[in-house]
Every structure is written in C-alpha cells, then in structure tokens.
Design an enzyme around this catalytic site. Structure first.
Site, PDB file in Angstrom:
ATOM      1  N   LYS A 164      -3.772   1.495  14.821  1.00 55.75           N
ATOM      2  CA  LYS A 164      -3.725   2.414  13.682  1.00 55.75           C
ATOM      3  C   LYS A 164      -4.399   3.740  14.019  1.00 55.75           C
ATOM      4  CE  LYS A 164      -7.704  -0.046  11.732  1.00 55.75           C
ATOM      5  NZ  LYS A 164      -8.150  -0.901  10.637  1.00 55.75           N
ATOM      6  N   LYS A 179      -5.951   7.352  12.005  1.00 52.98           N
ATOM      7  CA  LYS A 179      -6.338   7.878  10.706  1.00 52.98           C
ATOM      8  C   LYS A 179      -6.833   9.314  10.825  1.00 52.98           C
ATOM      9  CE  LYS A 179      -7.623   3.274   9.005  1.00 52.98           C
ATOM     10  NZ  LYS A 179      -8.708   2.431   8.447  1.00 52.98           N
ATOM     11  N   ARG A 190       0.844  -1.198   0.000  1.00 58.55           N
ATOM     12  CA  ARG A 190       0.000   0.000   0.000  1.00 58.55           C
ATOM     13  C   ARG A 190       0.879   1.246   0.000  1.00 58.55           C
ATOM     14  NH1 ARG A 190      -3.668  -0.496   4.818  1.00 58.55           N
ATOM     15  NH2 ARG A 190      -4.757  -1.999   3.496  1.00 58.55           N
ATOM     16  N   CYS A 202      -7.523 -11.184   1.218  1.00 52.07           N
ATOM     17  CA  CYS A 202      -7.575 -10.688   2.590  1.00 52.07           C
ATOM     18  C   CYS A 202      -7.768 -11.840   3.567  1.00 52.07           C
ATOM     19  CB  CYS A 202      -8.697  -9.661   2.752  1.00 52.07           C
ATOM     20  SG  CYS A 202      -8.803  -9.027   4.446  1.00 52.07           S
ATOM     21  N   ARG A 212      -1.612   6.743   9.552  1.00 50.19           N
ATOM     22  CA  ARG A 212      -1.649   6.164   8.215  1.00 50.19           C
ATOM     23  C   ARG A 212      -1.912   7.222   7.149  1.00 50.19           C
ATOM     24  NH1 ARG A 212      -4.248   0.119   8.587  1.00 50.19           N
ATOM     25  NH2 ARG A 212      -3.007  -0.643  10.346  1.00 50.19           N
ATOM     26  N   CYS A 271     -14.949  -3.627  -0.110  1.00 51.63           N
ATOM     27  CA  CYS A 271     -13.559  -3.914   0.240  1.00 51.63           C
ATOM     28  C   CYS A 271     -13.056  -5.057  -0.639  1.00 51.63           C
ATOM     29  CB  CYS A 271     -13.442  -4.277   1.715  1.00 51.63           C
ATOM     30  SG  CYS A 271     -14.178  -5.878   2.128  1.00 51.63           S
ATOM     31  N   CYS A 290     -15.930  -8.424   6.153  1.00 45.63           N
ATOM     32  CA  CYS A 290     -15.793  -8.727   7.573  1.00 45.63           C
ATOM     33  C   CYS A 290     -16.143  -7.478   8.361  1.00 45.63           C
ATOM     34  CB  CYS A 290     -14.376  -9.220   7.895  1.00 45.63           C
ATOM     35  SG  CYS A 290     -13.163  -7.890   8.084  1.00 45.63           S
ATOM     36  N   CYS A 314     -13.692  -1.847   6.253  1.00 40.91           N
ATOM     37  CA  CYS A 314     -12.818  -1.006   5.437  1.00 40.91           C
ATOM     38  C   CYS A 314     -13.585  -0.174   4.406  1.00 40.91           C
ATOM     39  CB  CYS A 314     -11.768  -1.865   4.731  1.00 40.91           C
ATOM     40  SG  CYS A 314     -10.589  -2.626   5.866  1.00 40.91           S
TER      41      CYS A 314
END
Length: 581
Positions: free
Chosen positions: A218, A220, A84, A451, A153, A445, A490, A494
């Site tokens: 994470k 954001k 990424r 994934c 991120r 996603c 899931c 995302c």
C-alpha cells in the site's frame, strides 16, 4: 534505473511473494471475481480473489463474535465485506450523505465508520448486497476503487476545504493526485457495475503507471498546512507540507518520504517510521513528484517479503539521499532546498467557528468515528442518536459535510439563520456529550469483531478505559489538559498509536503494549514503556506518571515531552533511533 517490468523479467516468481504472481496472473485485477460473486452457495470468495477485492476497495471478513458458535453448528463463518470509499480530502455533499446513510441501513450493519484516512468504511456487507451497495454509491458519484490494495490509497488533506481559499486549493490538489494515480483497469466497472468489457490492448493501455505488477504494498499520501497537523502527515509514505507566503499564497510544498506505522510483534526488522524531508517542490510540480516517488517505490520496493515492502523500508535500504537521487532522476530535475515550517497541533477544531469568508462551520466529535444510534441502556453512549441526527442535518443542509483524519465530522458552510436549527437537532438527538480533552484527542481502530488481524479489543474497549483515565486525570487536576491517547488492536497501527503521547497496541485479548513519549504536534515517535500488560497494570503504571506530570511539569509542557525530560523514557528525536524499538 531499471523499471519494474525489465527487472522482474529477470527474476523467478519462486523468489517473490505469492501475491506478485497473483497480480500478474489476475488479468488486471479481474481474477475469478465475476464467477465468485455469482456463487450463492457461500458468502465468501476464493482465497486468491480475497487479495484482489482489496484493490477494488473491500476486504472479506467474518464476525469473530460468532465464529466458534457457527463452527460448532457446522456452519461456515459469517462472512461479509468491509467496504471503504475513495474520498480524497473527505468532502461529501449533503445529498451524498443521504445516499451513504441509506446504504448503511439497506446493505450494511446500519452504521458508518469514519476512518483515520478521512473516509467512510462499512461493515457487515454480505456478498449478495455488495453489487447493489457499490452501484448505489456510484450513482452518487462515489466509488471504492483503490481504497485498499497495493496501490495509492485514499489521499488525506487538511480538514475543511471551505475554511479558506488556501484550504480549498490544497484539497483540490489532493483530488488531482488521487485521479492521476488511480488504477486504469476497468475490472471494477465490469464486475460490480455491469460495464461490458472492451477488447484489450497492450499493457500500457491498462496500467500506464502500475503495470501488471502494481506496487509492492500500500501507498499513502497526505497534504498538510502548518501549523495544523491533524492528519499526522509524517505517518504517510509521501507527505506534502504546504509553504504559505505572508499574503496567504501557496508557494509550494516541502516533500517528505518514508512514513508508516505498521510493525510485527517480535520482529525488529519491522518498525514504525516518520517521513524524512527530502526537499521542496512548487505547486505545479506536486502531481509529478507524487507520481515519480510512487514509481521509484514500484521499481525498487521489496517484492519478496511483504512485511518489508512499504516505502519506509525502501527509503532505509537506499538511504534517504539515495532515494532522493532516484526520485530526481525520474523527475529529470532536482528538488529545491526544503523550507522551514512548524506544527503546533494534531487536534480538530470542534464546535462553531467561522472561515475566512465569514461562513460558519461546526466540528462534531464522533467517538472513534462510529456513526450509529445507541440504545438507552448503552453504558457509554446512552441514547445518543448520532446517525439519525446527522441524517436530519443532511436533510436540511445546503453545504458540505467533511470527514477528518481524527474521525470527526465538520458541517460546513452553515448560514447564520440555520445555526439554531442545527443546534436544536444536535440537542434533540443527544449528539454531544461531555468530552474531556483527553477523550477528544483519542482514537481507536475497529479491531473486534470484524478485523481479522485484531489481537485485542480497541474501538469497543477504549471508551471504557478512557472513563477510568479521565477519573485519574481529574484527581490529578488535569481534567482540562489534552493528552493524545490512541489504541490499536494489533501492531499494524491503523490508529497511529506510535505517534501518541500514550499509545496502546494489542498483544492478546485484554493485553497491550504501552507506549509513551509522542507529542501533541505529530512530529515524534513514542517508545515502548511496558509490554503485554493488562488493564490493572495499565492503570497502576499511568496513575503515578499522570500525578507526577501534574506536579512536576514545566509551563506549557505536554505529557509526551515530560516523560522524556523526566527520564521515564529515552527521547526519540523524530524517530531517528526507531530501530531500537
């Protein structure tokens, strides 16, 4: 307040999540990656190093479509990496696009994937190709540092910095924040770019902000300019919402904290949350405010349970007012009172439009962000040559190409004389198909096959489901009405399904939880309507609701508002009652 080093000196690592010791013992994210990358006997790296690779911008994955077959043949899984990019604001030059396109063909699976955080990710990058991949994009002045991991991120910004001077200013602020919050360790450069290691110094030389502990999870950040909310700014840990004067001057930003989508099925202590507004800062204070919010999270976030380690849980544990007070203590000054704002849309502007200076821009719809060339027999995208077409545009284009958080592309700064050429390329490569408003406002996603967290299909399944929903919409007379539909394989969310008017969250192969009641402005969470249902039940549930919406809606009423007014679900009012989910 106690800083993270002082606090954790008093805590046994036995009381913390194993990742906390791993970070401290990693020699500032080096681990054994140098040795592991040289091991040609396997396509994998050791488990501890799989955690560290995330900080460098890539995840180890395997192709789940062939997992069982390889197991039967006594072969290891087909390991590869998802890579990424760190691309604050999503802007790249045409020349950089050419490089990124080459990298997809030479070192990945011949596709590029636009993420919902306004950047690219590659799939199918084998270990033997990883260094060449990273070196090539580094030569194009792009890297993957901190695109994943327990750090700040990729920062998202209102799309297209060339739209106006204001948009350019906000885009540049996104870049300033990204650079300021970047980890300082040279591990990435040493391991993957061949930089020679220099003798070390004290801790603060390596990571003045993160320390050797980095963040609990994470982090954001997003920057939006009302009335456009295409980046779903409230889904971020930190949201900066621009306040603009009548003369177009950027006065500063409302500051919101505590957004996040991820949940875990069956665990009510995890939940989606929208960011809460805590005040206002000037433009000059933005970088400082971003840093101090991150440091409060660094020093107070949950390091025992990673499922409750995001900033949203820290805000709820400390209370919004308590968290704000901590931020102001770190800042040494108070935030000003927040200012009024209003969002009206979360969608992208597609087709041709002009910016403030009269330059032309073209918004191109990319279904689920997947840039590839499709074979003629593909049932959904028959013969569409999106990758080749965008490469042809990059080869002749002098302007930038910008990615959006809705997984689309904007070709910017097109001269009047070049518009016909770009239209011809779009037609030649069959890059545009008939896109209904519902499809235009949809996202999915990646999910299967790469994934490792996916419980159900998403990217590969949503287009076909949308065909069936579009048919229902047409029969109800709604074919021209936008409804925000999102699917995630899931509960990590995302694709931000918990903010959609219709959200699908994977529960098992072929089964999804159905959520209803978000809105078209990205300012309200939805709620679960049905749990663990298959496609037949999905269509049986949505068909009568869509027909009711067509016949009973009020003027200008969006579908998410209708299902609340009609009593189909209970109102969420910004998600203040998200614990009930």
């Amino acid at each position: 307040m106690t800083d993270i080093i002082t606090r954790l000196r008093e805590v046994s690592f036995d009381d913390l999540h194993p990742n906390e010791r791993l970070k401290v013992d990693s020699d500032y994210l080096r681990g054994s990656l140098l040795k592991g990358m040289a091991d040609t006997a396997t396509g994998a790296v050791v488990p501890d190093d799989t955690q560290l690779t995330k900080f460098h911008g890539f995840y180890m994955q395997d192709d789940r479509d062939v997992r069982n077959e390889r197991r039967q043949r006594k072969l290891e899984p087909l390991y590869s990496f998802m890579v990424r990019l760190r691309l604050p604001g999503g802007r790249i030059s045409a020349a950089q696009w050419q490089t990124l396109d080459d990298v997809a063909s030479d070192y990945a699976n011949d596709t590029l994937r636009i993420t919902t955080r306004q950047t690219f990710q590659y799939h199918g990058v084998f270990k033997e190709n990883l260094r060449a991949h990273l070196k090539t994009i580094n030569d194009a002045m792009i890297d993957t540092i901190a695109a994943c991991g327990d750090v700040n991120r990729n920062i998202t910004s209102t799309a297209n910095p060339h739209r106006s001077a204001l948009h350019r200013q906000v885009y540049e602020l996104a870049g300033e924040i990204s650079a300021h919050l970047l980890p300082r360790t040279r591990a990435y450069h040493e391991i993957f770019l061949g930089e020679e290691r220099v003798a070390g110094g004290p801790d603060e030389v390596y990571e003045p902000l993160y320390t050797q502990h980095y963040l609990p999870r994470k982090f954001k950040i997003g920057l939006a300019i009302p009335p456009d909310n295409e980046l779903d700014v409230f889904a971020n840990d930190v949201a900066f919402i621009a306040d603009v004067g009548e003369d177009g001057t950027l006065n500063g930003f409302n500051v919101a904290v505590g957004g996040g989508m991820g949940t875990t099925h069956g665990e009510p202590a995890t939940y989606p949350r929208m960011a809460s507004v805590i005040g206002f800062c000037t433009t000059e204070q933005v970088v400082d405010v971003a840093e101090k919010i991150m440091l409060v999270q660094r020093d107070n976030g949950n390091r025992q349970d990673r499922k409750n380690a995001r900033l949203k849980y820290t805000v709820d544990t400390m209370t919004v007012e308590g968290f704000k007070a901590a931020v102001e203590e770190y800042l040494g000054y108070e935030l000003a009172a927040d200012r009024p704002f209003e969002f009206t849309t979360t969608g992208d502007q597609l087709g041709w439009y002009q910016g403030e200076d009269g330059q032309w821009h073209y918004g191109l719809y990319i279904e689920n962000g997947r840039i590839r060339d499709y074979p003629a027999n593909n049932p959904i995208h028959a013969g569409m040559q999106i990758k080749s077409g965008l490469r042809a545009i990059a080869d002749m284009h002098d302007g930038d190409i910008v990615l959006t958080t809705n997984q689309n592309v904007i070709i910017t700064c097109v001269a009047e004389k070049d518009r016909e050429r770009i239209d011809a390329i779009i037609d030649q490569y069959r890059m545009v198909k008939n896109v209904t408003p519902m499809r235009q406002h949809s996202m999915a996603c990646v999910a299967f096959p790469t994934c490792g967290l996916a419980m159900a299909e998403s990217e590969r399944y949503l287009p076909g489901l949308l065909d069936k929903l579009d048919s229902i919409m047409k029969k109800a007379g709604l074919e021209n009405d936008p409804i925000v539909v999102r699917m995630s394989g899931c509960p990590n969310g995302c694709s931000r399904p918990f903010m959609a008017e219709i959200g699908f969250v994977g529960k098992a192969i072929g089964r999804y939880n159905l959520y209803l009641g978000g809105n078209e402005t990205g300012t309200r969470l939805n709620k679960m309507y049905r749990e663990n249902i298959d496609e037949k039940t999905i269509l049986e549930e949505l068909t009568p609701l869509l027909h009711r919406y067509a016949s009973e809606r009020e003027a200008g009423e969006c579908f998410g508002d209708f299902v609340i007014r009609a009593g189909v679900i209970k109102a969420t009012t910004q998600g203040l009652d998200f614990h009930e989910q």
